[in-house]
Design an enzyme around this catalytic site. Structure first.
Site, PDB file in Angstrom:
ATOM      1  N   SER A  16       0.813  -1.218   0.000  1.00 39.32           N
ATOM      2  CA  SER A  16       0.000   0.000   0.000  1.00 39.32           C
ATOM      3  C   SER A  16       0.844   1.265   0.000  1.00 39.32           C
ATOM      4  CB  SER A  16      -0.940   0.006   1.207  1.00 39.32           C
ATOM      5  OG  SER A  16      -0.213  -0.178   2.410  1.00 39.32           O
ATOM      6  N   HIS A 241      -0.596   6.139   6.037  1.00 38.34           N
ATOM      7  CA  HIS A 241      -0.176   5.942   4.648  1.00 38.34           C
ATOM      8  C   HIS A 241       0.166   7.290   4.012  1.00 38.34           C
ATOM      9  CE1 HIS A 241      -1.945   1.949   5.171  1.00 38.34           C
ATOM     10  NE2 HIS A 241      -1.251   1.592   4.117  1.00 38.34           N
TER      11      HIS A 241
END
Length: 260
Positions: A16, A241
């Site tokens: 990711s 993230h």
């Protein structure tokens, strides 16, 4: 072999941290489970350098998903390599050691981690001894990744792209995380940098030092390249993230590395 657009072939692999979950828009034709953004660093780099991109990055990927194991219906990522690549990038290893998964667990209320069955698995993500064992295993796995990529793409420049720095420096808070969980996450991130560098050096690959370049842009900074604790809302980058600025910064760092 003639390229579809006459350009250089670029294959992007990884988890990711390469895919860019929640950064809009989603890459056209990509599996929804991959949570792959059309504005992740592979897409930005390909546009900057006019490369023919094959992006198989997939949220949740481990080194096993890169090398041998299908992931939610998609083949192992190395299957995207056909030997004609000019450039390969990969960001991987964090899921193997429970780095970001551990942060999600640390954000949960303590009462959830105390549940009889699922609680034991959740607590394992924050167990330092278990994480140290995972670090030992991922060292072997990253060497296997480097060796396999070098064998399958013998003429390519192969770049291990580090994870962006998430945690603030020691002594600074990272609400709502407890200090002990921040310390563990910082340790895992630092060790992953070291292990990745060693694997790259041993297998004839290169490293793009993104972690150091992003230390002042951690998730709790005034100009973050990543997202801290946040609700998973549509149209927003996933917690822990990269955000859009982070993906642009990584693409720029890779471009500078290639030019150097």
């Amino acid at each position: 072999m003639t390229r579809p657009h006459g350009g250089r072939r670029y294959v992007a692999l990884g988890s990711s941290m390469a895919a860019g979950p929640g950064i809009t828009p989603r890459a056209s034709g990509s599996p929804r489970a991959a949570m792959r953004s059309a504005s992740n660093y592979p897409h930005l780099l390909a546009a900057d350098l006019t490369l023919d991109l094959v992006d198989v990055s997939h949220s949740g990927a481990t080194t096993a998903n890169v090398l041998t194991d299908p992931q939610l219906g998609t083949p192992p990522q190395v299957e995207a390599l056909d030997g004609t690549e000019d450039l390969v990038t990969i960001t991987i290893g964090g899921n193997d050691i429970g780095y970001v998964p551990g942060l999600f667990v640390a954000t949960l209320p303590g009462v959830v981690r105390a549940l009889p069955v699922i609680g034991a698995r959740l607590r394992d993500a924050l167990d330092r001894d278990a994480r140290e064992e995972a670090l030992v295993r991922v060292a072997d796995s990253l060497r296997a990744v480097g060796t396999t990529l070098r064998r399958r793409s013998p003429h390519a420049r192969i770049l291990f792209v580090e994870y962006l720095t998430l945690m603030p420096p020691p002594g600074e808070p990272a609400w709502p995380l407890k200090a002990k969980h921040v310390d563990l996450a910082r340790h895992l991130a630092d060790r992953l940098v070291e292990i990745t560098s060693e694997a790259a050096a041993e297998t004839g690959c290169e490293v793009v030092p993104v972690a150091e370049a992003s230390r002042e842009h951690h998730a709790w900074s005034g100009a973050p390249w990543t997202v801290g604790a946040a609700l998973p809302l549509p149209g927003r980058p996933l917690a822990y993230h990269p955000n859009a600025a982070g993906m642009r910064a990584v693409a720029t760092k890779i471009r500078q590395h290639l030019a150097g």
